[in-house]
Design an enzyme around this catalytic site. Structure first.
Site, short mmCIF file in Angstrom:
data_model
loop_
_atom_site.label_atom_id
_atom_site.label_comp_id
_atom_site.label_asym_id
_atom_site.label_seq_id
_atom_site.Cartn_x
_atom_site.Cartn_y
_atom_site.Cartn_z
CG HIS A 156 34.66 42.02 46.87
ND1 HIS A 156 33.95 42.79 45.98
CD2 HIS A 156 34.07 40.79 46.85
CE1 HIS A 156 32.98 42.06 45.44
NE2 HIS A 156 33.03 40.84 45.95
CG ASP A 172 32.94 36.09 45.37
OD1 ASP A 172 32.86 37.32 45.22
OD2 ASP A 172 32.17 35.44 46.11
CE1 TYR A 196 24.84 36.95 42.26
CE2 TYR A 196 24.67 38.27 44.25
CZ TYR A 196 24.74 37.04 43.63
OH TYR A 196 24.70 35.89 44.39
CE1 TYR A 242 30.00 41.45 53.55
CE2 TYR A 242 28.06 42.08 52.29
CZ TYR A 242 29.43 41.84 52.36
OH TYR A 242 30.21 42.01 51.24
NE ARG A 282 28.77 43.80 42.14
CZ ARG A 282 29.01 43.11 43.24
NH1 ARG A 282 29.48 43.73 44.32
NH2 ARG A 282 28.81 41.81 43.29
CG HIS A 341 28.70 35.65 41.57
ND1 HIS A 341 30.07 35.72 41.51
CD2 HIS A 341 28.31 36.59 42.47
CE1 HIS A 341 30.50 36.67 42.34
NE2 HIS A 341 29.45 37.21 42.92
CG HIS A 377 33.80 39.18 41.21
ND1 HIS A 377 32.76 39.82 40.57
CD2 HIS A 377 33.48 39.19 42.53
CE1 HIS A 377 31.85 40.19 41.46
NE2 HIS A 377 32.27 39.81 42.67
#
Length: 301
Positions: free
Chosen positions: A29, A245, A155, A45, A120, A179, A27
Site C-alpha cells: 500500500h 503487506d 479479503y 483507522y 478489491r 493473506h 501486496h
C-alpha cells in the site's frame, strides 16, 4: 549476520538467496501525503505516511523489480494516491482498485490504462460475514472486472469461501484471496472449510496470496503458516502469489481501532518474510514461479 536496510525506521534483513529477475511483491500500500490524498471520513483507522519513496526503498532492500499496489480501505473508492504511484512507477507496477458499484465504463477503462488489473472486495475489514451479502458484492464486482480481463481480490474468511464455493467457481474472472485466505495456521489442513479453498485452487479459479502471516499465525517464526503454504503449493503451485503487506497496517489484538489517532504500522521484517517464503517453497524453481511467473500471468507484466 545478513546485511540490513532500513525502511520507515525498521531494519529489514536482506534476502539470503538469489532473488530472481522480475520478482514481484504482490501486496503493498501507499499512504499520503494527506494534503494531496485526503483519507476517507468513514475510515476505520488512520495510518501514518508511507510514501512512494519509501516503497522504492523497500523494493531495493529486497531486490524486487515489480510491485502490485493494493487500494487500502482508508481511501475508500478514491484511488488517487495509488494511481499517482502507478504513474511514477510505470511498467514495473500494477494496481488493484476499489470502485463504486456505478462506476462508468470510461472510469474503468481509464483505470486499465493506468495499470489497474483487479478490483478489491474487502469483506473482512468491514465485517461482512453474511454469504448472501458477500455474494452480491462478488458478483457485481466480477461483472465490472470481466470486460477488462481483470481479477477480483477478496479479503474474507474460509467460512464465506466455503459457503460461496460454487458461486466463486462460476464467476467470469479469477479470484485472489488475500493473506492465506484467512486460514487459521494453528488448526492446520483439517480445519473446517479448508478443503473448499483447495478445491478452488485445484480448479484454477483461485489464487492465494502468501502475505501477512501474522494475521493467521501467533508463532514468532510463523512456522505453522509455513505448513499451510506448503499444502497450498502442493494443491496448485501456479496459483500462489507472495506479498509483503508493506507497510504492514492492521489492528492489534485487544486494542480498539480509533480513526482519531494514527495507528502505527507493524514492525515486520520483510527480508525475513521473503527468506521464509523461499524456505517454504523448497526449490529455486518453485520460488521463481511464485515471485515471477504467476504474477506476470495474472497482472500482465
Amino acid at each position: 549476520m545478513a546485511a540490513t536496510g532500513s525502511v520507515l525506521g525498521i531494519e529489514h534483513t536482506r534476502p539470503d538467496f538469489d532473488v530472481p529477475a522480475g520478482a514481484c511483491d504482490c501486496h503493498v500500500h501507499v499512504f499520503g501525503p494527506d494534503d494531496r490524498f485526503p483519507l476517507s471520513r468513514d475510515r476505520l483507522y488512520t495510518p501514518g505516511p508511507a510514501p512512494l519513496a519509501d516503497l522504492l526503498a523497500h523494493q531495493r532492500t529486497l531486490g524486487l523489480d515489480r510491485v502490485v499496489i493494493v487500494q487500502p480501505s482508508t481511501y475508500s473508492t478514491d484511488n488517487s494516491c495509488m494511481l499517482d504511484a502507478l504513474h511514477h512507477l510505470g511498467g514495473k507496477a500494477r494496481g488493484v482498485a476499489v470502485v463504486d458499484a456505478g462506476a462508468s465504463e470510461k472510469t474503468l477503462r481509464d483505470l486499465h490504462e493506468a495499470g489497474i488489473r483487479g478490483l478489491r472486495v474487502n469483506l473482512e475489514t468491514v465485517g461482512v460475514t453474511d454469504p448472501l451479502a458477500a455474494r452480491s458484492h462478488l458478483e457485481k464486482t466480477a461483472a465490472q472486472a470481466a470486460p477488462f480481463g481483470w481479477h477480483v481480490q477478496v479479503y474474507v474468511d474460509l467460512g464465506v469461501i466455503a459457503a460461496l464455493h460454487d458461486v466463486i467457481r462460476d464467476l467470469p474472472v479469477p479470484v485472489v484471496f488475500d493473506h492465506f485466505a484467512r486460514a487459521n495456521a494453528a488448526k492446520g489442513p483439517d480445519q473446517p472449510h479448508f478443503a473448499a479453498l483447495l478445491s478452488l485452487m485445484h480448479s484454477g479459479k483461485a489464487y492465494v496470496k502468501l502475505s501477512a502471516p501474522r494475521r493467521i499465525s501467533d508463532l514468532p517464526d510463523h512456522a505453522d503458516a509455513g505448513e499451510i503454504a506448503k499444502i497450498l503449493a502442493r494443491a496448485n503451485p501456479e496459483r500462489l502469489l507472495w506479498g509483503s503487506d508493506w507497510p504492514h497496517p492492521g489492528a492489534r489484538p485487544g486494542i480498539a481501532r480509533d480513526p482519531n489517532r494514527i495507528e502505527p504500522f507493524h514492525p515486520d521484517d520483510d527480508g525475513l518474510a521473503l527468506n521464509r517464503l523461499n524456505s517454504w517453497m523448497g526449490s529455486a524453481d518453485l520460488t521463481r514461479r511464485v515471485l515471477v511467473e504467476n504474477p506476470a500471468r495474472l497482472y500482465g507484466f
